[in-house]
Each structure stands twice: as C-alpha cells, then as structure tokens.
Design a protein around this motif. Structure first.
Motif, PDB file in Angstrom:
ATOM      1  N   GLU A  58       0.826  -1.213   0.000  1.00 18.24           N
ATOM      2  CA  GLU A  58       0.000   0.000   0.000  1.00 18.24           C
ATOM      3  C   GLU A  58       0.852   1.251   0.000  1.00 18.24           C
ATOM      4  N   PRO A  59       0.361   2.282  -0.706  1.00 17.25           N
ATOM      5  CA  PRO A  59       1.124   3.531  -0.761  1.00 17.25           C
ATOM      6  C   PRO A  59       1.274   4.128   0.626  1.00 17.25           C
ATOM      7  N   ASP A  60       2.390   4.836   0.843  1.00 18.91           N
ATOM      8  CA  ASP A  60       2.618   5.471   2.148  1.00 18.91           C
ATOM      9  C   ASP A  60       2.062   6.889   2.178  1.00 18.91           C
ATOM     10  N   PHE A  61       1.374   7.324   1.117  1.00 15.31           N
ATOM     11  CA  PHE A  61       0.815   8.684   1.093  1.00 15.31           C
ATOM     12  C   PHE A  61      -0.540   8.707   1.786  1.00 15.31           C
ATOM     13  N   PRO A  62      -0.919   9.862   2.326  1.00 23.45           N
ATOM     14  CA  PRO A  62      -2.251   9.932   2.943  1.00 23.45           C
ATOM     15  C   PRO A  62      -3.337  10.125   1.873  1.00 23.45           C
ATOM     16  N   ASP A 318      11.444   7.725  -8.560  1.00 28.56           N
ATOM     17  CA  ASP A 318      12.692   8.055  -7.912  1.00 28.56           C
ATOM     18  C   ASP A 318      13.108   6.931  -6.939  1.00 28.56           C
ATOM     19  N   ARG A 319      12.143   6.430  -6.195  1.00 27.76           N
ATOM     20  CA  ARG A 319      12.437   5.332  -5.257  1.00 27.76           C
ATOM     21  C   ARG A 319      12.790   4.060  -6.019  1.00 27.76           C
ATOM     22  N   ARG A 320      12.053   3.818  -7.114  1.00 29.10           N
ATOM     23  CA  ARG A 320      12.359   2.639  -7.936  1.00 29.10           C
ATOM     24  C   ARG A 320      13.821   2.678  -8.368  1.00 29.10           C
ATOM     25  N   ASP A 321      14.246   3.842  -8.876  1.00 28.35           N
ATOM     26  CA  ASP A 321      15.616   3.940  -9.380  1.00 28.35           C
ATOM     27  C   ASP A 321      16.629   3.673  -8.265  1.00 28.35           C
ATOM     28  N   LEU A 322      16.339   4.192  -7.068  1.00 28.10           N
ATOM     29  CA  LEU A 322      17.242   3.992  -5.927  1.00 28.10           C
ATOM     30  C   LEU A 322      17.329   2.513  -5.555  1.00 28.10           C
ATOM     31  N   ILE A 323      16.189   1.867  -5.348  1.00 25.21           N
ATOM     32  CA  ILE A 323      16.221   0.489  -4.833  1.00 25.21           C
ATOM     33  C   ILE A 323      16.742  -0.476  -5.896  1.00 25.21           C
ATOM     34  N   VAL A 324      16.363  -0.254  -7.151  1.00 23.99           N
ATOM     35  CA  VAL A 324      16.822  -1.169  -8.198  1.00 23.99           C
ATOM     36  C   VAL A 324      18.343  -1.066  -8.333  1.00 23.99           C
ATOM     37  N   SER A 399       9.723   5.914   2.427  1.00 27.32           N
ATOM     38  CA  SER A 399      10.538   7.081   2.075  1.00 27.32           C
ATOM     39  C   SER A 399      11.911   6.641   1.535  1.00 27.32           C
ATOM     40  N   ARG A 400      12.560   7.557   0.821  1.00 24.06           N
ATOM     41  CA  ARG A 400      13.893   7.265   0.265  1.00 24.06           C
ATOM     42  C   ARG A 400      14.879   6.855   1.356  1.00 24.06           C
ATOM     43  N   ASP A 401      14.801   7.551   2.515  1.00 20.82           N
ATOM     44  CA  ASP A 401      15.755   7.260   3.590  1.00 20.82           C
ATOM     45  C   ASP A 401      15.570   5.837   4.114  1.00 20.82           C
ATOM     46  N   VAL A 402      14.323   5.488   4.304  1.00 21.63           N
ATOM     47  CA  VAL A 402      14.038   4.134   4.816  1.00 21.63           C
ATOM     48  C   VAL A 402      14.479   3.100   3.781  1.00 21.63           C
ATOM     49  N   ARG A 404      16.809   3.401   1.486  1.00 17.06           N
ATOM     50  CA  ARG A 404      18.270   3.329   1.411  1.00 17.06           C
ATOM     51  C   ARG A 404      18.815   2.506   2.582  1.00 17.06           C
ATOM     52  N   GLU A 405      18.254   2.747   3.759  1.00 14.75           N
ATOM     53  CA  GLU A 405      18.688   1.995   4.942  1.00 14.75           C
ATOM     54  C   GLU A 405      18.370   0.498   4.769  1.00 14.75           C
ATOM     55  N   ALA A 406      17.202   0.191   4.224  1.00 15.72           N
ATOM     56  CA  ALA A 406      16.829  -1.211   4.019  1.00 15.72           C
ATOM     57  C   ALA A 406      17.792  -1.872   3.047  1.00 15.72           C
ATOM     58  N   ALA A 407      18.108  -1.174   1.958  1.00 17.07           N
ATOM     59  CA  ALA A 407      19.013  -1.757   0.956  1.00 17.07           C
ATOM     60  C   ALA A 407      20.399  -1.968   1.557  1.00 17.07           C
ATOM     61  N   ARG A 408      20.840  -1.006   2.395  1.00 18.40           N
ATOM     62  CA  ARG A 408      22.157  -1.162   3.051  1.00 18.40           C
ATOM     63  C   ARG A 408      22.161  -2.390   3.953  1.00 18.40           C
TER      64      ARG A 408
END
Ligand code: PLP
Length: 419
Positions: A58-62, A318-324, A399-402, A404-408
């Motif tokens: 589910e999306p994290d947006f309200p 943007d998140r897709r590009d980061l995690i992939v 979020s991007r931060d979360v 990035r931390e998960a991928a690390r």
C-alpha cells in the motif's frame, strides 16, 4: 510454526480438519502470505525489534484532504444508509467518466460494478462465472490472490511462467499454447504485482490477436496500478486497444493504490452487462453494498483534482531507481527495472545454497526472507508466494531514507553469506 510453514501447509489446523467443520472450498486455498508477513512485522515491532517492513502493498501517502472532506460531508448529509447493491449512480457515473477520460472506454452505468475493493470485484467475477474444472490462465509471478480465488471458485489456475529475461511478460506464443477448450479467463495484470512488468499497446495487441480466435476466453484486465506507470509509451488497457474484445473483457481498477485509499475499500470494473448483473447478484447475498461513505469519498477522488497522481508517480519512480540500483549492486541479486507499480522483484538465484554465519544454508527463497528478517531486520516476501521461486519482492512505498537503509542492511546481510 514459522509464518511460511503456516502458509505452505494451508490455513487449517489438523484439529479443525478432523473435526470436519469447514467447507471444502476453504480447504482449497491459503491465507495471503503477504498479509502473514505484514502481521509478523507487527509482532516483531511490538516486541521492540527495529524492523523495516517492505512487505505491504500500500502507498505510504495519505488520502487527499478533499476526499476526507467529502466523506465527512456525506455523513452529515445522511448518506449513511444502504445504497444500490453494486454502487451508487453517482459513483458509477464517476467511474464511467474515469474510464472515458483515462482509457478511451465508454461504459453505460449498467456495465459498471462497484465492490468493497478490487479484490471483491475480482472475486465476484470469478465466482460468478467459473464452472468446476475450468481453466484460468495466470502469468507468473502473479498477485497472490489470483490462484486462490480461482481454486475457491472450483476453477483450475493454469500458471504461465515468465523469466526476468523476458521482462516477466508472457509472449503471444506462450498464450496460444496454453489455451484449451476449458480456458475461461486470462488474467492480465498491467503493470504487475509483484514484478512491476508492464504491457504497452503493441504488446497487448499481440496478445489480443491470439484471443480473437478463442471466443470462449474472457480477459480480466487488472489495471489496479495504472497510474503508477513509468514507461515512455502511454498506459494502455486491453479493451481500449482491442475493441473486438471489449464485450469479453472485464476492466478492473479501484481507488486503493492510485488515490492512497486502501482502507476505504472501493474497487470497480467495467464489462459486459450480463457479467455485471451476475456479479451484483452474488454481492447482493454476500456483503451487500460497499460502504456508502467510502463511495461518496471515491466520487470525490475520481471527480476531483488528479494532480497527486503525477506527484506520486515522480516519487515512486525516484524510489524505484534507488532500490533497483542498490539491489543490482548487491552480489548475487539482479533486479530488472519495473515499468510500474511500487514493487521491485529481485532474482536471488545467486544466493541459493550460500552458508549463513550460523552455519545454516539458504536453501530457498523462504529461507532467504527468514534470514533477511532475522539478520537485516528487513521484511520482504519470498518469490515463491507469487509463483516464482528464488526471488523476493520488496515494496518501495516507503521514504527514500528508509529504502536506502533497508538496501544497506540487505547488502550487509548478503556480505555475511559464504559461497
Ligand atoms: N489487484 C492487484 C494486482 C493488487 O495488488 C491488489 C491489492 O494488493 C488488488 C487488485 C486489490 O486491491 P484492493 O485493495 O482494492 O482490494
């Protein structure tokens, strides 16, 4: 019993089976493994463990404020009573307008069905139409609910496997070879959960051409992630690109993902009137109408400003590009770029057979997800749950931060494996 063991062995305890209290239909399917993992994350968090949950879809947006206002106003105006069983005329009109606006599809209100989420609409369609032993073609990896709903309806899921090399898309040849006189439905999820693979107009047309020769086959086009679409080619759906198939296509969609309204439970579909009527009949003796207030909110979501769709899309891309990128930087993992939705589906066959720091072996993708949960404190879902082994799904609706931390954390845990 671990959460996967519970899923693999089905929902029923030995005790309840021997007591013979439950229906055979219930015996034919399992509870959702994605929900099981999400529940597990909740348990760990309650126990004080810092887990990053990437299992929920589910999306994290309200939900948009004007949608919430519309719900409030509906309550104050007394829209708190039963409605027409498969949706209010106002919502059906908003859905018809949406199909015309976004998909160039014209449906009369009698060709539109509203249910409590896309899942109920899908359930209604399959249960209302399948005869025992009829086949439903399901490309894999697939959304977990498809085969189980087919089994519940006494149909037979026929899985069409795909590989990351073919972009997790079925080919026209594969489709042609899978069709038999018993085939009743093809389920096409575009873009797909869990792979994010998308079909453009030309790819849909190539599949549609195959179906022209098989009038017994209906198409269930699950467009739930339509608005989370990253390809340069415009989004397309089967009934739009193959008008000859429109009278045997059910175009399924909803407000859950696009409008960040998963909890409101409103899904909808356009299709032939005979099918819509059959689905309403089933709904009339199961849940009855979807929540009147949620329906009013969905009218506001569909008729109101749509700017947030593009804004969400930019964030998801943007998140897709980061995690992939981070997954592909991890030895043993490879992740094709998803065309849409908010999932990354990583091939982990390079990690199978590796030895963990405790001496145990990563025997399969369930073991890998257990390891990631224990060592990296990241919750992903095993590819096997989606009919595709040696892989895992990550939802990047965080979020991007979360992310990035998960991928690390995943990278560190993989670095601790011995090959
Ligand atoms: N179709 C797909 C592919 C999904 O992933 C989901 C939800 O995860 C649905 C349909 C159902 O959505 P809803 O929450 O509206 O029932």
């Amino acid at each position: 019993m671990s959460w996967q063991a519970g899923w693999k062995s089905g929902p029923l305890t030995k005790e309840s089976r021997t007591m013979n209290r439950l229906s055979p239909a219930l015996e034919r399917f399992a509870p959702s493994p994605t929900l099981a993992m999400t529940q597990r994350v909740g348990e760990l968090r309650r126990a004080g463990v810092d887990v990053i949950g990437l299992s929920a879809g589910e999306p994290d947006f309200p939900t948009q404020p004007h949608v919430i206002d519309a719900a409030f106003r509906a309550m104050q105006a007394g829209e708190t009573r039963y409605t027409d069983v498969d949706g209010t005329p106002a919502l059906k009109q908003a859905v018809a307008d949406k199909f015309r606006r976004d998909n160039n599809l014209t449906y009369a209100l009698s060709e539109i069905s509203i249910g409590a989420g896309g899942k109920q609409v899908l359930f209604n369609a399959l249960v209302a139409t399948l005869k025992p032993g009829e086949d439903v073609l399901i490309p894999a990896p697939y959304w977990v609910s498809y085969p189980d709903i087919v089994r519940y309806a006494d149909g037979v899921p026929v899985i069409l496997p795909t590989s990351s090399g073919q972009g997790y898309r079925i080919t026209p040849e594969q489709l042609a070879n899978a069709i038999s006189p018993r085939t009743r439905w093809l389920i096409l999820n575009n873009p797909g959960n869990p792979s994010g693979a998308g079909y453009d107009a030309a790819q849909l047309r190539a599949l549609g051409e195959v179906l022209l020769a098989h009038p017994q086959v209906m198409v269930l086009s699950d467009d739930m992630y339509e608005h989370i679409w990253f390809r340069a080619e415009p989004y397309a759906t089967m009934a739009e690109v193959m008008p000859a198939l429109k009278d045997r296509t059910l175009t399924l969609n909803g407000v859950s993902k696009a409008h960040a309204m998963t909890g409101w439970r409103i899904g909808f579909a356009g299709g032939p009137e005979w099918l819509i009527r059959a689905m309403a009949k089933l709904q009339s003796q199961s849940s009855g109408n979807p929540c009147s207030i949620a329906q009013a909110a969905a009218v506001a979501a569909l008729n109101g400003p749509q700017d947030h769709l593009a804004e969400h899309n930019v964030k998801f891309r943007d998140r897709r590009d980061l995690i992939v990128a981070m997954l592909n930087d991890t030895p043993g993992l490879s992740c094709p770029k998803p065309d849409g939705a908010f999932y990354a589906f990583a091939d982990a066959s390079g990690l199978m057979g590796a030895t963990k720091p405790d001496g145990g072996v990563i025997a399969d993708d369930w073991a890998l997800c257990d390891y990631l949960l224990g060592r990296a404190r990241v919750a992903a879902v095993a590819g096997s749950a989606f009919g595709h082994a040696d892989a895992f799904r990550i939802s990047y609706a965080v979020s991007r931060d979360v992310l990035r931390e998960a991928a690390r954390r995943i990278q560190d845990a993989v670095a601790d494996l011995v090959f």
